[in-house]
Scaffold this motif. Sequence first.
Motif, short mmCIF file in Angstrom:
data_model
loop_
_atom_site.label_atom_id
_atom_site.label_comp_id
_atom_site.label_asym_id
_atom_site.label_seq_id
_atom_site.Cartn_x
_atom_site.Cartn_y
_atom_site.Cartn_z
N ASP A 1 -124.21 45.97 -59.95
CA ASP A 1 -122.85 46.49 -59.92
C ASP A 1 -122.74 47.90 -59.35
OD1 ASP A 1 -121.86 44.16 -61.04
OD2 ASP A 1 -122.21 44.83 -63.07
N ILE A 2 -123.81 48.68 -59.40
CA ILE A 2 -123.76 50.04 -58.86
C ILE A 2 -124.39 50.10 -57.48
CG2 ILE A 2 -124.51 52.44 -59.18
CD1 ILE A 2 -124.25 52.02 -62.19
N LYS A 3 -125.58 49.50 -57.32
CA LYS A 3 -126.27 49.56 -56.03
C LYS A 3 -125.90 48.39 -55.12
CE LYS A 3 -128.37 52.49 -55.31
NZ LYS A 3 -127.87 53.81 -54.87
N GLY A 4 -125.33 47.31 -55.68
CA GLY A 4 -124.84 46.21 -54.87
C GLY A 4 -125.90 45.27 -54.31
N TYR A 5 -127.05 45.17 -54.97
CA TYR A 5 -128.08 44.24 -54.50
C TYR A 5 -127.63 42.79 -54.70
CZ TYR A 5 -131.55 47.97 -54.06
OH TYR A 5 -132.24 49.09 -53.66
N SER A 6 -128.08 41.91 -53.82
CA SER A 6 -127.76 40.49 -53.94
C SER A 6 -128.58 39.87 -55.07
CB SER A 6 -128.09 39.77 -52.63
OG SER A 6 -129.49 39.73 -52.42
N TYR A 7 -128.16 38.67 -55.50
CA TYR A 7 -128.92 37.96 -56.53
C TYR A 7 -130.35 37.71 -56.06
CZ TYR A 7 -124.48 36.99 -58.94
OH TYR A 7 -123.29 37.11 -59.61
N ASP A 8 -130.49 37.34 -54.79
CA ASP A 8 -131.83 37.06 -54.24
C ASP A 8 -132.72 38.31 -54.30
OD1 ASP A 8 -131.32 34.42 -53.66
OD2 ASP A 8 -130.64 34.82 -51.62
N ASP A 9 -132.15 39.45 -53.90
CA ASP A 9 -132.92 40.70 -53.92
C ASP A 9 -133.33 41.06 -55.34
OD1 ASP A 9 -132.77 41.02 -51.20
OD2 ASP A 9 -131.03 42.36 -51.25
N ILE A 10 -132.40 40.92 -56.28
CA ILE A 10 -132.69 41.27 -57.68
C ILE A 10 -133.78 40.34 -58.23
CG2 ILE A 10 -131.76 41.39 -60.02
CD1 ILE A 10 -129.05 42.15 -58.72
N ALA A 11 -133.68 39.06 -57.88
CA ALA A 11 -134.69 38.09 -58.34
C ALA A 11 -136.07 38.49 -57.82
CB ALA A 11 -134.33 36.69 -57.85
N ASP A 12 -136.15 38.92 -56.55
CA ASP A 12 -137.43 39.35 -55.98
C ASP A 12 -137.93 40.63 -56.64
OD1 ASP A 12 -137.55 37.24 -54.24
OD2 ASP A 12 -136.64 38.32 -52.56
N ILE A 13 -137.02 41.60 -56.82
CA ILE A 13 -137.42 42.90 -57.39
C ILE A 13 -137.91 42.75 -58.82
CG2 ILE A 13 -136.52 45.15 -58.16
CD1 ILE A 13 -134.63 44.99 -55.67
N LEU A 14 -137.19 41.95 -59.62
CA LEU A 14 -137.55 41.79 -61.03
C LEU A 14 -138.54 40.66 -61.26
CD1 LEU A 14 -134.06 42.31 -62.75
CD2 LEU A 14 -135.84 44.00 -62.30
N ASP A 15 -138.82 39.90 -60.18
CA ASP A 15 -139.76 38.78 -60.26
C ASP A 15 -139.31 37.74 -61.29
OD1 ASP A 15 -141.96 37.35 -59.44
OD2 ASP A 15 -143.35 38.32 -60.83
N ILE A 16 -138.01 37.38 -61.20
CA ILE A 16 -137.44 36.37 -62.08
C ILE A 16 -136.62 35.41 -61.21
CG2 ILE A 16 -137.37 37.77 -64.18
CD1 ILE A 16 -134.51 38.49 -63.58
N SER A 17 -136.22 34.27 -61.78
CA SER A 17 -135.45 33.30 -61.02
C SER A 17 -134.00 33.77 -60.85
CB SER A 17 -135.45 31.95 -61.73
OG SER A 17 -134.68 32.03 -62.92
N ILE A 18 -133.30 33.20 -59.86
CA ILE A 18 -131.89 33.54 -59.65
C ILE A 18 -131.06 33.15 -60.87
CG2 ILE A 18 -129.83 32.98 -58.29
CD1 ILE A 18 -131.55 32.93 -55.81
N GLY A 19 -131.41 32.01 -61.49
CA GLY A 19 -130.71 31.60 -62.71
C GLY A 19 -130.84 32.63 -63.81
N THR A 20 -132.04 33.19 -63.96
CA THR A 20 -132.26 34.24 -64.96
C THR A 20 -131.49 35.50 -64.60
OG1 THR A 20 -134.47 33.38 -65.43
CG2 THR A 20 -134.01 35.62 -66.15
N VAL A 21 -131.44 35.82 -63.31
CA VAL A 21 -130.66 36.98 -62.85
C VAL A 21 -129.21 36.82 -63.26
CG1 VAL A 21 -129.74 38.18 -60.82
CG2 VAL A 21 -132.16 37.57 -60.91
N LYS A 22 -128.63 35.66 -62.96
CA LYS A 22 -127.21 35.43 -63.26
C LYS A 22 -126.93 35.49 -64.75
CE LYS A 22 -126.22 32.68 -59.13
NZ LYS A 22 -125.88 31.33 -58.59
#
Length: 199
Positions: free
Chosen positions: A152-173
Amino acid sequence: MAQDIEKTIIKKAKKGNKDAFEKLVMNYEKRVYNIAYQMFGNEHDANDMSQEVFIKVYKSLDKFNFKSSFSTWIHRITVNTCIDEYRKKKKNYQVESMDETMEQQDGTVHKQFVDKSLTPEEKAIKNENVRFIRESIDELKEEHKMIIILRDIKGYSYDDIADILDISIGTVKSRISRARASLKKIIKETQEQNINFYV
């Protein structure tokens, strides 16, 4: 920095080339600093965290295997370093307004939520709202705070966040959903407390 050029620089840095490593630092230092600043809310801790991140990057560079992008790898180190340190500091943590300006080597950088078109009165109200939201975000669990910052602040995509945190997109959401729900609850409870205080 083009991917092929960056790959060449990384390979040189892995072999101990200090100039190559310095180029990597220069390319990523602003992004690392900005994430750290959003997490801690002050320049001192953000600078300390940036230094700590690049020390870890330097020590771990030989482990980077090009399976992920270098950007993702650095962001993962940044996130983990910030979360670990934030847990240690949380009890004594003090926030600063996100809408002040800060001086960096490349000139003045305006933080999130600055709007030059506002009147002084509107700015004062907005500054207070930003401070309130910032303090509410600080009440979140470390993982929830970081995911709010990334999305919400830096505007990363779900895919980017999943890669950065090493979690699935479902977990990100689901984590974003829980973090936002927690933030709404904190804001609502704080507002109710303030209303009761003045009644």
